[in-house]
Design a protein around this motif. Structure first.
Motif, PDB file in Angstrom:
ATOM      1  N   VAL A 124       8.282  -7.931 -10.572  1.00 57.95           N
ATOM      2  CA  VAL A 124       6.915  -7.627 -10.159  1.00 57.95           C
ATOM      3  C   VAL A 124       6.883  -7.471  -8.644  1.00 57.95           C
ATOM      4  N   ALA A 125       6.056  -6.574  -8.152  1.00 59.08           N
ATOM      5  CA  ALA A 125       5.783  -6.486  -6.716  1.00 59.08           C
ATOM      6  C   ALA A 125       4.293  -6.692  -6.511  1.00 59.08           C
ATOM      7  N   ARG A 126       3.933  -7.266  -5.403  1.00 60.24           N
ATOM      8  CA  ARG A 126       2.523  -7.350  -5.016  1.00 60.24           C
ATOM      9  C   ARG A 126       2.141  -6.006  -4.395  1.00 60.24           C
ATOM     10  N   LEU A 127       0.920  -5.572  -4.686  1.00 67.42           N
ATOM     11  CA  LEU A 127       0.471  -4.298  -4.133  1.00 67.42           C
ATOM     12  C   LEU A 127       0.614  -4.281  -2.615  1.00 67.42           C
ATOM     13  N   GLY A 128       0.349  -5.399  -1.971  1.00 67.20           N
ATOM     14  CA  GLY A 128       0.479  -5.464  -0.515  1.00 67.20           C
ATOM     15  C   GLY A 128       1.875  -5.105  -0.025  1.00 67.20           C
ATOM     16  N   GLU A 129       2.893  -5.419  -0.833  1.00 65.80           N
ATOM     17  CA  GLU A 129       4.270  -5.061  -0.469  1.00 65.80           C
ATOM     18  C   GLU A 129       4.491  -3.557  -0.563  1.00 65.80           C
ATOM     19  N   LEU A 130       3.721  -2.905  -1.430  1.00 61.04           N
ATOM     20  CA  LEU A 130       3.906  -1.466  -1.665  1.00 61.04           C
ATOM     21  C   LEU A 130       3.068  -0.616  -0.718  1.00 61.04           C
ATOM     22  N   VAL A 131       2.213  -1.268   0.067  1.00 59.01           N
ATOM     23  CA  VAL A 131       1.349  -0.536   1.004  1.00 59.01           C
ATOM     24  C   VAL A 131       1.454  -1.197   2.385  1.00 59.01           C
ATOM     25  N   PRO A 132       2.640  -1.142   2.998  1.00 56.63           N
ATOM     26  CA  PRO A 132       2.778  -1.771   4.311  1.00 56.63           C
ATOM     27  C   PRO A 132       1.988  -1.017   5.377  1.00 56.63           C
ATOM     28  N   GLY A 133       1.459  -1.759   6.328  1.00 51.73           N
ATOM     29  CA  GLY A 133       0.737  -1.136   7.444  1.00 51.73           C
ATOM     30  C   GLY A 133      -0.482  -0.362   7.000  1.00 51.73           C
ATOM     31  N   TRP A 134      -1.180  -0.902   5.997  1.00 49.54           N
ATOM     32  CA  TRP A 134      -2.327  -0.175   5.439  1.00 49.54           C
ATOM     33  C   TRP A 134      -3.362   0.141   6.506  1.00 49.54           C
ATOM     34  N   TRP A 135      -3.864   1.370   6.496  1.00 51.70           N
ATOM     35  CA  TRP A 135      -4.736   1.885   7.552  1.00 51.70           C
ATOM     36  C   TRP A 135      -6.053   1.129   7.678  1.00 51.70           C
TER      37      TRP A 135
END
Ligand SMILES: [Zn+2]
Length: 113
Positions: free
Chosen positions: A93-104
């Motif tokens: 499993v990945a956390r969504l936060g890991e998949l969206v680094p540096g979110w705008w």
């Protein structure tokens, strides 16, 4: 038009499951399975996803595309904690936060302190 080669299911914070399928059209006006499931969830009045999985044509779990990641991030200030199932056999499993680094929109969407 083709539909259903990819399917998705999500579990909400309230414990409900919503499903969706991809819609593929001739000139890319379709939609991903994840966003179809998200639309069903929002239609039912919910916006907080706990877990989500997409099932690819080969039966394996698939990574959400950038548009789906972005939509999930914008739906819920706590979206970083959404669990995305990456591999059914190993339960990876990945956390969504890991998949969206540096979110705008971090500064705009951060949970109220
Ligand atoms: Zn997508």
């Amino acid at each position: 038009m083709e539909a259903g080669s990819v399917a998705a299911a999500l579990l909400t914070e309230a414990g409900n499951v919503y499903v969706g399928v991809c819609i593929d059209t001739a000139c890319s006006l379709g939609m991903c399975a994840e966003r179809s499931a998200i639309a069903a969830m929002v239609t039912a009045g919910e916006s907080r996803i706990r877990r989500i999985v997409a099932v690819m044509p080969d039966g394996r779990a698939g990574m959400p595309c950038g548009a789906c990641r972005e939509l999930m991030m914008q739906l819920d200030p706590a979206a970083r904690e959404v669990e995305v199932l990456l591999d059914y056999e190993s339960r990876r499993v990945a956390r969504l936060g890991e998949l969206v680094p540096g979110w705008w929109a971090d500064a705009r969407m951060a949970p109220e302190a």
